[in-house]
Design a protein around this motif. Sequence first.
Motif, PDB file in Angstrom:
ATOM      1  N   LEU A  11       0.850  -1.188   0.000  1.00 35.19           N
ATOM      2  CA  LEU A  11       0.000   0.000   0.000  1.00 35.19           C
ATOM      3  C   LEU A  11       0.890   1.242   0.000  1.00 35.19           C
ATOM      4  O   LEU A  11       1.473   1.589   1.017  1.00 35.19           O
ATOM      5  N   CYS A  12       1.022   1.870  -1.163  1.00 38.27           N
ATOM      6  CA  CYS A  12       1.784   3.116  -1.237  1.00 38.27           C
ATOM      7  C   CYS A  12       0.961   4.225  -0.583  1.00 38.27           C
ATOM      8  O   CYS A  12      -0.194   4.021  -0.205  1.00 38.27           O
ATOM      9  N   SER A  13       1.536   5.401  -0.464  1.00 38.76           N
ATOM     10  CA  SER A  13       0.829   6.489   0.217  1.00 38.76           C
ATOM     11  C   SER A  13      -0.462   6.860  -0.507  1.00 38.76           C
ATOM     12  O   SER A  13      -1.440   7.249   0.121  1.00 38.76           O
ATOM     13  N   CYS A  14      -0.485   6.738  -1.834  1.00 37.25           N
ATOM     14  CA  CYS A  14      -1.722   7.043  -2.579  1.00 37.25           C
ATOM     15  C   CYS A  14      -2.832   6.057  -2.197  1.00 37.25           C
ATOM     16  O   CYS A  14      -3.973   6.454  -2.010  1.00 37.25           O
ATOM     17  N   ALA A  15      -2.488   4.776  -2.077  1.00 38.20           N
ATOM     18  CA  ALA A  15      -3.473   3.766  -1.687  1.00 38.20           C
ATOM     19  C   ALA A  15      -3.964   4.028  -0.272  1.00 38.20           C
ATOM     20  O   ALA A  15      -5.163   3.913   0.014  1.00 38.20           O
ATOM     21  N   LYS A  16      -3.053   4.388   0.600  1.00 39.21           N
ATOM     22  CA  LYS A  16      -3.432   4.678   1.984  1.00 39.21           C
ATOM     23  C   LYS A  16      -4.334   5.903   2.050  1.00 39.21           C
ATOM     24  O   LYS A  16      -5.310   5.925   2.783  1.00 39.21           O
ATOM     25  N   ASP A  34     -12.428  -9.496 -12.159  1.00 33.54           N
ATOM     26  CA  ASP A  34     -13.008  -8.226 -12.630  1.00 33.54           C
ATOM     27  C   ASP A  34     -12.685  -7.088 -11.661  1.00 33.54           C
ATOM     28  O   ASP A  34     -12.332  -5.989 -12.075  1.00 33.54           O
ATOM     29  N   ALA A  35     -12.797  -7.355 -10.368  1.00 34.08           N
ATOM     30  CA  ALA A  35     -12.506  -6.341  -9.362  1.00 34.08           C
ATOM     31  C   ALA A  35     -11.029  -5.949  -9.398  1.00 34.08           C
ATOM     32  O   ALA A  35     -10.686  -4.770  -9.261  1.00 34.08           O
ATOM     33  N   ALA A  36     -10.153  -6.924  -9.598  1.00 32.30           N
ATOM     34  CA  ALA A  36      -8.713  -6.638  -9.673  1.00 32.30           C
ATOM     35  C   ALA A  36      -8.400  -5.752 -10.869  1.00 32.30           C
ATOM     36  O   ALA A  36      -7.625  -4.793 -10.757  1.00 32.30           O
ATOM     37  N   VAL A  37      -9.014  -6.040 -12.009  1.00 32.47           N
ATOM     38  CA  VAL A  37      -8.792  -5.240 -13.218  1.00 32.47           C
ATOM     39  C   VAL A  37      -9.288  -3.808 -13.000  1.00 32.47           C
ATOM     40  O   VAL A  37      -8.606  -2.836 -13.361  1.00 32.47           O
ATOM     41  N   LYS A  38     -10.459  -3.655 -12.390  1.00 26.58           N
ATOM     42  CA  LYS A  38     -10.994  -2.314 -12.107  1.00 26.58           C
ATOM     43  C   LYS A  38     -10.120  -1.567 -11.112  1.00 26.58           C
ATOM     44  O   LYS A  38      -9.865  -0.372 -11.256  1.00 26.58           O
ATOM     45  N   GLN A  39      -9.647  -2.269 -10.081  1.00 28.74           N
ATOM     46  CA  GLN A  39      -8.799  -1.623  -9.075  1.00 28.74           C
ATOM     47  C   GLN A  39      -7.469  -1.213  -9.700  1.00 28.74           C
ATOM     48  O   GLN A  39      -6.967  -0.122  -9.436  1.00 28.74           O
ATOM     49  N   LEU A  40      -6.906  -2.058 -10.546  1.00 25.20           N
ATOM     50  CA  LEU A  40      -5.657  -1.727 -11.236  1.00 25.20           C
ATOM     51  C   LEU A  40      -5.836  -0.474 -12.089  1.00 25.20           C
ATOM     52  O   LEU A  40      -5.004   0.439 -12.041  1.00 25.20           O
ATOM     53  N   ALA A  41      -6.914  -0.406 -12.846  1.00 22.80           N
ATOM     54  CA  ALA A  41      -7.183   0.765 -13.694  1.00 22.80           C
ATOM     55  C   ALA A  41      -7.315   2.022 -12.841  1.00 22.80           C
ATOM     56  O   ALA A  41      -6.768   3.079 -13.176  1.00 22.80           O
ATOM     57  N   PHE A  42      -8.024   1.909 -11.718  1.00 22.08           N
ATOM     58  CA  PHE A  42      -8.174   3.050 -10.819  1.00 22.08           C
ATOM     59  C   PHE A  42      -6.811   3.510 -10.297  1.00 22.08           C
ATOM     60  O   PHE A  42      -6.500   4.705 -10.300  1.00 22.08           O
ATOM     61  N   MET A  43      -5.993   2.560  -9.868  1.00 22.07           N
ATOM     62  CA  MET A  43      -4.682   2.891  -9.321  1.00 22.07           C
ATOM     63  C   MET A  43      -3.800   3.560 -10.370  1.00 22.07           C
ATOM     64  O   MET A  43      -3.119   4.541 -10.093  1.00 22.07           O
ATOM     65  N   GLN A  44      -3.826   3.051 -11.590  1.00 21.82           N
ATOM     66  CA  GLN A  44      -2.978   3.615 -12.630  1.00 21.82           C
ATOM     67  C   GLN A  44      -3.472   4.972 -13.108  1.00 21.82           C
ATOM     68  O   GLN A  44      -2.668   5.813 -13.499  1.00 21.82           O
ATOM     69  N   SER A  46      -5.555   7.161 -11.218  1.00 25.43           N
ATOM     70  CA  SER A  46      -5.865   8.130 -10.168  1.00 25.43           C
ATOM     71  C   SER A  46      -4.707   8.431  -9.222  1.00 25.43           C
ATOM     72  O   SER A  46      -4.747   9.429  -8.523  1.00 25.43           O
ATOM     73  N   PHE A  47      -3.725   7.564  -9.186  1.00 25.05           N
ATOM     74  CA  PHE A  47      -2.616   7.769  -8.268  1.00 25.05           C
ATOM     75  C   PHE A  47      -1.619   8.747  -8.865  1.00 25.05           C
ATOM     76  O   PHE A  47      -1.764   9.217  -9.980  1.00 25.05           O
ATOM     77  N   CYS A  48      -0.558   9.042  -8.134  1.00 23.38           N
ATOM     78  CA  CYS A  48       0.399  10.107  -8.486  1.00 23.38           C
ATOM     79  C   CYS A  48       1.196   9.838  -9.752  1.00 23.38           C
ATOM     80  O   CYS A  48       1.802  10.750 -10.298  1.00 23.38           O
ATOM     81  N   GLY A  49       1.233   8.607 -10.226  1.00 23.60           N
ATOM     82  CA  GLY A  49       1.954   8.300 -11.459  1.00 23.60           C
ATOM     83  C   GLY A  49       3.410   7.917 -11.248  1.00 23.60           C
ATOM     84  O   GLY A  49       4.118   7.632 -12.207  1.00 23.60           O
ATOM     85  N   LYS A  50       3.873   7.896 -10.007  1.00 23.31           N
ATOM     86  CA  LYS A  50       5.270   7.539  -9.742  1.00 23.31           C
ATOM     87  C   LYS A  50       5.483   6.025  -9.752  1.00 23.31           C
ATOM     88  O   LYS A  50       6.614   5.568  -9.789  1.00 23.31           O
TER      89      LYS A  50
END
Length: 78
Positions: A11-16, A34-44, A46-50
């Motif tokens: 859990l990076c700071s963005c996830a936290k 399906d949930a993993a694919v959606k969560q991956l898309a959200f993380m990529q 919506s997160f900071c991009g680092k």
Amino acid sequence: MELHHVIVEKLCSCAKREGMGQITSFEDKETAQDAAVKQLAFMQNSFCGKHEFDITEVNDHFVIGMLGGCDCGSHDKH
């Protein structure tokens, strides 16, 4: 009944900041995938991009991990 899990390896700071849990459980494998694919898309998207993330299937569970580790120095910086 066997549960299938979506596991965020680190859990990076963005996830936290988003209040993400590390493990989410589902009753069937297809729903977990399906949930993993959606969560991956959200993380990529919506997160900071680092960090970049990918999904690896391990024993009918789906692990979302960071590609190449983290070279940002400190998760507290972003």
